[in-house]
Design a protein around this motif. Structure first.
Motif, PDB file in Angstrom:
ATOM      1  N   ASN A 125       0.804  -1.231   0.000  1.00  0.00           N
ATOM      2  CA  ASN A 125       0.000   0.000   0.000  1.00  0.00           C
ATOM      3  C   ASN A 125       0.837   1.281   0.000  1.00  0.00           C
ATOM      4  O   ASN A 125       0.578   2.222   0.759  1.00  0.00           O
ATOM      5  N   VAL A 126       1.850   1.323  -0.867  1.00  0.00           N
ATOM      6  CA  VAL A 126       2.622   2.542  -1.087  1.00  0.00           C
ATOM      7  C   VAL A 126       1.996   3.296  -2.259  1.00  0.00           C
ATOM      8  O   VAL A 126       1.785   2.720  -3.329  1.00  0.00           O
ATOM      9  N   ASN A 127       1.685   4.561  -2.035  1.00  0.00           N
ATOM     10  CA  ASN A 127       1.058   5.367  -3.085  1.00  0.00           C
ATOM     11  C   ASN A 127       2.069   5.716  -4.173  1.00  0.00           C
ATOM     12  O   ASN A 127       3.085   6.360  -3.901  1.00  0.00           O
ATOM     13  N   ILE A 128       1.798   5.284  -5.397  1.00  0.00           N
ATOM     14  CA  ILE A 128       2.676   5.554  -6.535  1.00  0.00           C
ATOM     15  C   ILE A 128       1.811   5.886  -7.740  1.00  0.00           C
ATOM     16  O   ILE A 128       0.585   5.756  -7.703  1.00  0.00           O
ATOM     17  N   ASP A 129       2.458   6.325  -8.848  1.00  0.00           N
ATOM     18  CA  ASP A 129       1.736   6.477 -10.107  1.00  0.00           C
ATOM     19  C   ASP A 129       2.518   5.781 -11.221  1.00  0.00           C
ATOM     20  O   ASP A 129       3.682   5.399 -11.041  1.00  0.00           O
ATOM     21  N   ASN A 130       1.898   5.638 -12.348  1.00  0.00           N
ATOM     22  CA  ASN A 130       2.477   4.846 -13.439  1.00  0.00           C
ATOM     23  C   ASN A 130       3.709   5.478 -14.073  1.00  0.00           C
ATOM     24  O   ASN A 130       4.462   4.804 -14.769  1.00  0.00           O
ATOM     25  N   LYS A 131       3.927   6.785 -13.859  1.00  0.00           N
ATOM     26  CA  LYS A 131       5.055   7.472 -14.465  1.00  0.00           C
ATOM     27  C   LYS A 131       6.350   7.283 -13.678  1.00  0.00           C
ATOM     28  O   LYS A 131       7.433   7.587 -14.180  1.00  0.00           O
ATOM     29  N   MET A 132       6.246   6.815 -12.466  1.00  0.00           N
ATOM     30  CA  MET A 132       7.425   6.709 -11.602  1.00  0.00           C
ATOM     31  C   MET A 132       8.373   5.620 -12.087  1.00  0.00           C
ATOM     32  O   MET A 132       7.941   4.526 -12.465  1.00  0.00           O
TER      33      MET A 132
END
Length: 489
Positions: A343-350
């Motif tokens: 449950n680490v908040n990330i986005d697809n661009k990282m």
């Protein structure tokens, strides 16, 4: 009793009327001449004091006024007998036209009241500045409990001048801030570090990864940026032969505001030639131990232990300890899956480096309380640090974490111009912060490295966060005299 029942606005109108009355009786409420002050508080000694009225007690032919000056509170005793030759001075000016918040000048002598309280017997009183607004009436009982405090954070941060008047504990925070910065400056100067100044207006927002504030120079017809870091300029000074330099740098980052971040903040950047990050860890321990012994206080229910040596944990060890996963040899897609699992908040661009950063900041950092070096960061997260001399894929970098917050960041500094240029280009592709290469790569910095920068180590200390530690504050706005706030319309 009437004054207490009036609304604040009505009380302010009464003060305006008093201001007009003062002028009518030829008392200048804002005089311009010099008013000497003598703080030599000894019995039977003539004294001259000045300060802000905090309390007024009118008692017929005698009254007491309590004023606050830089030394604290002092009681003023006023008798009509001392002013009987000056018509209406006591009955009109002193009894009816003075208010809490006014700044006055008092000349008299010290004595002890019947209750043994040292006071000033006033012989002469001048009004220096009329206060046109009602001050918050902060009270404390004998047990130290505070009542009617000026505690609304929005008002306190917007009206810091009022906060400093009525909340002594906040004034002490800023006095401690000044003392700590002075202590640091003396500590470094005694060790022959040179304090320097570098530009705040920069043509390239270099030295860190952050969104800058943008401005425009009309004469040069060029875009400039408020500095996000002074790192590259200090390294250029090492190229020029200044081997030990530091700067208290006011930096600006056009990003979020929370309890640990303000768009305008202070960093202590320090660089020393012919050292590495191992040496800098030892320096950091000695440096913070000195500050801690002088200024440390409890954080919550425990003391922070600044006695060296500090605990050392590698970056990947920390992630394993606090998440249970060993991700040291995983590729980007595998790390992305683990981010979702924990449950680490990330986005697809990282990319890989950003994913690792999010795991550490969201799952590890807040759990580290005692001073701890997190060492040997992945090379993807460290574009200005040297590759680790023993460990593939890692850099010679550490962060110092205290009470769940990053306090310092240090490297063995990269001084290979070819490698540095490659990393800058990779950084552009990774973060995609700007549209063109020329906006991010400081070509003059690369040129300076081509002339030869000695091997060195550098460190940046977050001064505001350091002050938070040593004043037991949990919000950065509490240690900034004027924090960044949305304008009122």
């Amino acid at each position: 009793m009437l004054m207490r029942s009036l609304r604040i606005y009505d009380q302010d109108l009464i003060r305006i009327k008093k201001l007009k009355k003062l002028k009518q009786i030829n008392i200048n409420p804002y005089p311009s001449e010099e008013y000497p002050i003598n703080y030599n508080y000894k019995n039977n000694k003539k004294v001259i004091v000045a300060g802000r009225i905090i309390r007024i007690r009118i008692m017929g032919k005698a009254s007491f006024i309590e004023i606050k000056d830089k030394e604290g509170l002092i009681q003023i005793y006023i008798s009509i007998n001392n002013f009987d030759t000056e018509k209406n001075i006591y009955n009109l000016f002193l009894k009816k036209l003075l208010d809490i918040g006014d700044i006055i000048w008092v000349k008299g002598y010290l004595f002890k009241t019947k209750t043994k309280k040292i006071s000033v017997h006033a012989k002469k009183i001048n009004l220096l500045s009329k206060c046109l607004h009602t001050l918050p009436n902060v009270k404390k009982d004998k047990s130290g409990n505070t009542f009617d405090s000026f505690s609304n954070n929005e008002k306190r941060h917007r009206m810091k001048y009022v906060d400093l008047i009525v909340n002594d504990e906040m004034k002490n925070v800023f006095l401690t801030r000044i003392q700590i910065i002075s202590f640091i400056r003396n500590y470094l100067n005694q060790r022959n570090y040179l304090e320097v100044e570098t530009p705040i207006l920069q043509s390239i927002p270099g030295g860190a990864i952050a969104r800058p504030f943008i401005t425009y120079h009309n004469t040069l017809k060029s875009t400039f940026y408020l500095r996000i870091s002074n790192e590259l300029y200090l390294k250029k000074l090492l190229v020029g032969g200044l081997e030990k330099v530091y700067e208290f740098s006011r930096n600006f980052r056009n990003e979020g505001i929370d309890k640990n971040h303000n768009p305008e903040f202070t960093i202590l950047e320090l660089y020393i030639a012919y050292k590495d990050y191992y040496w800098m860890m030892k320096f950091t321990e000695k440096f913070l131990q000195k500050i801690g012994l002088k200024f440390s206080q409890p954080v919550g229910k425990q003391y922070l232990n600044f006695i060296s040596p500090f605990k050392k944990i590698t970056f990947f060890e920390a992630i394993k300890i606090y998440t249970g996963f060993d991700i040291s040899n995983l590729i980007e897609t595998e790390i992305r899956k683990i981010c979702k699992e924990i449950n680490v908040n990330i986005d697809n661009k990282m990319k890989k480096g950003q994913l690792l950063d999010q795991i550490f900041s969201q799952k590890c950092e807040k759990s580290i309380i005692q001073p701890t070096f997190i060492i040997d960061f992945p090379i993807e997260m460290s574009p200005l640090a040297k590759k680790h001399r023993f460990k593939n894929g890692l850099s010679e970098r550490y962060e110092l974490i205290i009470n769940g917050v990053e306090i310092a960041n240090s490297y063995s500094e990269l001084n290979d111009p070819i490698d540095q240029l490659k990393r800058f280009k990779r950084q552009i592709q990774l973060y995609n912060k700007v549209e063109s290469e020329n906006m991010l790569i400081d070509k003059d910095f690369i040129l300076s490295l081509e002339y030869g920068m000695p091997p060195c180590s550098g460190i940046g200390f977050g001064i505001d966060r350091l002050i938070m530690l040593f004043t037991n504050q949990i919000n950065i706005q509490e240690v900034l005299l004027f924090s960044t706030l949305k304008a009122l319309h």
